[in-house]
Design a protein around this motif. Structure first.
Motif, PDB file in Angstrom:
ATOM      1  N   THR A 244       8.160   9.670  -3.085  1.00 54.37           N
ATOM      2  CA  THR A 244       7.471   9.798  -1.802  1.00 54.37           C
ATOM      3  C   THR A 244       6.452  10.925  -1.845  1.00 54.37           C
ATOM      4  O   THR A 244       5.297  10.755  -1.408  1.00 54.37           O
ATOM      5  CB  THR A 244       8.491  10.040  -0.661  1.00 54.37           C
TER       6      THR A 244
ATOM      7  N   CYS B  65       3.486   9.921  -3.996  1.00 53.83           N
ATOM      8  CA  CYS B  65       2.607   8.985  -3.283  1.00 53.83           C
ATOM      9  C   CYS B  65       1.700   9.725  -2.306  1.00 53.83           C
ATOM     10  O   CYS B  65       0.507   9.392  -2.184  1.00 53.83           O
ATOM     11  CB  CYS B  65       3.426   7.935  -2.556  1.00 53.83           C
TER      12      CYS B  65
ATOM     13  N   LYS C  70      -2.532   9.849  -2.498  1.00 56.79           N
ATOM     14  CA  LYS C  70      -3.396   9.394  -1.408  1.00 56.79           C
ATOM     15  C   LYS C  70      -4.632  10.268  -1.280  1.00 56.79           C
ATOM     16  O   LYS C  70      -5.702   9.795  -0.899  1.00 56.79           O
ATOM     17  CB  LYS C  70      -2.650   9.412  -0.079  1.00 56.79           C
TER      18      LYS C  70
END
Length: 70
Positions: free
Chosen positions: A57, A60, A64
């Protein structure tokens, strides 16, 4: 860690292969911190490390906003 210090000091590093490195959660959290400051790294291989959901998580979220990694 010494590895992270080496990454930070190297201003031309463009590829890192940490596959099968099994750095553990703390090690990958350090990698994620490095990625937030990354200005040169374009390729990062983290395959076969059995990353937990929290690390994935966080990774990620960094990906981004990191426009340098491909």
């Amino acid at each position: 860690t010494e590895l992270m210090q080496m990454f930070k000091e190297n201003k031309t590093l463009s590829h890192i292969d940490l596959s099968r490195s099994f750095l553990g959660k703390e090690g990958f959290i350090e990698i994620i911190k490095y990625l937030r400051e990354n200005k040169t790294l374009t390729s990062l291989n983290l395959s076969y490390n059995n990353l937990d959901n929290e690390v994935v998580t966080e990774l990620c979220e960094v990906l981004k906003t990191n426009k340098i990694l491909k």
